[in-house]
Enzyme design. Sequence first.
Site, PDB file in Angstrom:
ATOM      1  CB  CYS A 139      -0.861   0.045   1.023  1.00  0.00           C
ATOM      2  SG  CYS A 139      -1.933   1.250   1.358  1.00  0.00           S
ATOM      3  CG  ASN A 202      -0.965  -1.922  -3.947  1.00  0.00           C
ATOM      4  OD1 ASN A 202      -1.911  -1.056  -4.104  1.00  0.00           O
ATOM      5  ND2 ASN A 202      -1.147  -2.559  -2.738  1.00  0.00           N
ATOM      6  N   GLY A 227      -5.203   2.769 -12.844  1.00  0.00           N
ATOM      7  CA  GLY A 227      -5.930   2.851 -14.029  1.00  0.00           C
ATOM      8  C   GLY A 227      -5.066   2.777 -15.334  1.00  0.00           C
TER       9      GLY A 227
HETATM   10  C1  LIG Z   1      -9.895   3.036  -4.351  1.00  0.00           C
HETATM   11  C2  LIG Z   1      -8.549   2.040  -4.394  1.00  0.00           C
HETATM   12  C3  LIG Z   1      -8.566   1.008  -3.082  1.00  0.00           C
HETATM   13  C4  LIG Z   1      -7.545   0.142  -3.229  1.00  0.00           C
HETATM   14  N1  LIG Z   1      -7.333  -0.653  -2.021  1.00  0.00           N
HETATM   15  C5  LIG Z   1      -6.284  -1.556  -1.996  1.00  0.00           C
HETATM   16  C6  LIG Z   1      -6.300  -2.385  -0.990  1.00  0.00           C
HETATM   17  O1  LIG Z   1      -7.125  -2.314   0.138  1.00  0.00           O
HETATM   18  N2  LIG Z   1      -5.377  -3.378  -1.003  1.00  0.00           N
HETATM   19  C7  LIG Z   1      -4.569  -3.568  -1.964  1.00  0.00           C
HETATM   20  O2  LIG Z   1      -3.743  -4.460  -1.883  1.00  0.00           O
HETATM   21  N3  LIG Z   1      -4.623  -2.878  -2.989  1.00  0.00           N
HETATM   22  C8  LIG Z   1      -5.544  -1.714  -3.122  1.00  0.00           C
HETATM   23  N4  LIG Z   1      -5.840  -1.079  -4.142  1.00  0.00           N
HETATM   24  C9  LIG Z   1      -5.098  -1.347  -5.360  1.00  0.00           C
HETATM   25  C10 LIG Z   1      -5.661  -2.434  -6.441  1.00  0.00           C
HETATM   26  O3  LIG Z   1      -6.024  -3.571  -5.901  1.00  0.00           O
HETATM   27  C11 LIG Z   1      -4.773  -2.558  -7.482  1.00  0.00           C
HETATM   28  O4  LIG Z   1      -3.441  -3.082  -7.405  1.00  0.00           O
HETATM   29  C12 LIG Z   1      -4.340  -0.983  -8.430  1.00  0.00           C
HETATM   30  O5  LIG Z   1      -5.634  -0.276  -8.298  1.00  0.00           O
HETATM   31  C13 LIG Z   1      -4.008  -1.321  -9.780  1.00  0.00           C
HETATM   32  O6  LIG Z   1      -5.056  -1.992 -10.547  1.00  0.00           O
HETATM   33  P1  LIG Z   1      -5.968  -0.930 -11.695  1.00  0.00           P
HETATM   34  O7  LIG Z   1      -5.048  -0.054 -12.604  1.00  0.00           O
HETATM   35  O8  LIG Z   1      -6.831  -2.125 -12.195  1.00  0.00           O
HETATM   36  O9  LIG Z   1      -7.116  -0.015 -10.735  1.00  0.00           O
HETATM   37  C14 LIG Z   1      -6.834   0.014  -4.335  1.00  0.00           C
HETATM   38  C15 LIG Z   1      -7.180   0.397  -5.173  1.00  0.00           C
HETATM   39  C16 LIG Z   1      -7.965   1.672  -5.469  1.00  0.00           C
HETATM   40  C17 LIG Z   1      -8.092   2.408  -6.767  1.00  0.00           C
END
Ligand SMILES: Cc1cc2nc3c(=O)[nH]c(=O)nc-3n(C[C@H](O)[C@H](O)[C@H](O)COP(=O)(O)O)c2cc1C
Length: 386
Positions: A139, A202, A227
Site C-alpha cells: 500500500c 499495487n 488505471g
Molecule cells: C480506491 C482503491 C482502493 C484500493 N485498496 C487496496 C487495498 O485495500 N489493498 C490492496 O492490496 N490494493 C488496493 N488497491 C490497489 C488495487 O488492488 C490495484 O492493485 C491497483 O488499483 C491497480 O489496478 P487497476 O489499475 O486495475 O486499478 C486499491 C486501489 C484503489 C483504486
Amino acid sequence: MKDLSVNYCGVKYRNPLVLASATPGQDGEGMRLAGAAGIGGVIPKTIGPRQDWAVHPRNGRLFLYKGNGKRPIGMVNLELFTTKTRDEWIEEDLAIAKKSGATMHISILAMPNPEETAKLVEEMQATGLVDLFELNVSCPMPASTVGMHIGKDANRTYAQIKAAKAVSKVPFTVKLTPNVTDMVEVAQAAKEAGADGITISNSIRSFAGVDIETGKPILRAYGGYTGPAIKPVIMRHLTEVARNVDIPISAAGGVSSYKDIIEYIMLGATTVQTCTEVMWMGYNIIPKLLKDLENWMDKKGYKSFEEIRGIALPHIATVEEIAQLPPKFATIDNDICTECDKCIKVCFYRSISKSSDGDYIVDRSTCDGCGLCEQWCPAQAITLVD
Ligand SMILES: Cc1cc2nc3c(=O)[nH]c(=O)nc-3n(C[C@H](O)[C@H](O)[C@H](O)COP(=O)(O)O)c2cc1C
C-alpha cells in the site's frame, strides 16, 4: 473445446480475471456481485486490524485524473484498508463472498511484526473459506510502518513471508510494490521465503495536483495512482520479474479491456486483476471483458491460455541490442494521405515535406526511423520500412 480456466499456485480459477483488492470488494456482498458477474477470482479489500493508521479518509479521497481528455487516464486514491472489522469478515462477509463461486484470494495486511501477520493468517484460514492468501506489503499511502515501507525492503518482505508461510495451510502469495527501482530483488526474496505466487502490482505513490483557483492541493496527502496510465510501468516490473524469477504471477494495473488481459498473459501472468475499470464502469463490465476474451480465443483458435503464456518474453531485448538492427525509414502512401500535416509537425528531424506536385515525401538522409509520424498519422498512410 476451449477452456478459460487457469491454475494459479495449484488453485483452479474458472477464468483468469480477478477482482483486485479495493472498493468493489469492500464487503462480502461486493465480492459476491463480482462473482455473480462471472469473474474468476475475488480479492477483498485488505483485511487487517482497525488501528489509527489504518483508517481511511472519509472527506473525499478519490481524484479522476483526466489529462486533457474526457475519459480519465488514471485515478489517485487515498484509501487505506478495510473499514470492516476482522470479526465481521470472519463471521459474515467471507461466507457471503464464497457464494459468488469465484476463487477466494484473501488479502491480508502485513503487520509491522511478522508474528502478528502470522496470527492474522491463522485467524482467517480458520474460517475454511480462504483458497489462497495475498499479503499486502505494498500500500503506497501510509507515511510509515506498513505497506510499501515493508515491501520496498527485501529483508523485511522475506521475514514477513517466512513467518506467514510457516502457518499458512493454503497457497500464499504476496503483492509487491511498484515503488522501487528493482522489483526483482524483492521478488527473489519472496520466492526464497516460500511465496507460492506474486501479484505485480499495487498502485504507484502519487500526488493528485493543485486547484489553481485556490492554490491548494486537490488531495492533501500522497495517494495511489491506478488505471490505464500505470500499465506500462507495471508491465516493466512484471517482465523484469518474469524473466528473472521462476514463480507464478498475478498481474494488476490498468486493465480496461480484454486486450490488456491477453497482453499480461503473453508477458507471463497466470491471473490478471482489475480494479479501477470496475470502479468506473460497475460490475457489469466483467461479463463484457470475459465475452471479448472468449471471442478473441475463438477467433485465434486457442484452446487454453497455456498456449500464449509468456510468448512475448523471449523477444524482449536491451536498447543496446536493438540499436544494432538495420535502420528503418518512414514511407508515405500519398493515395491515402489526408494532407493533415500532422507528420510534418511531429517530425523533429524535419525530414517530411510536401513536394511541388503536392505529394508528401520523406528525406531518407535525415529520417531517424523513430516512428512518431507513423503512430500519429490519422489515415495510417505512413509505415516504417527498411
Ligand atoms: C480506491 C482503491 C482502493 C484500493 N485498496 C487496496 C487495498 O485495500 N489493498 C490492496 O492490496 N490494493 C488496493 N488497491 C490497489 C488495487 O488492488 C490495484 O492493485 C491497483 O488499483 C491497480 O489496478 P487497476 O489499475 O486495475 O486499478 C486499491 C486501489 C484503489 C483504486
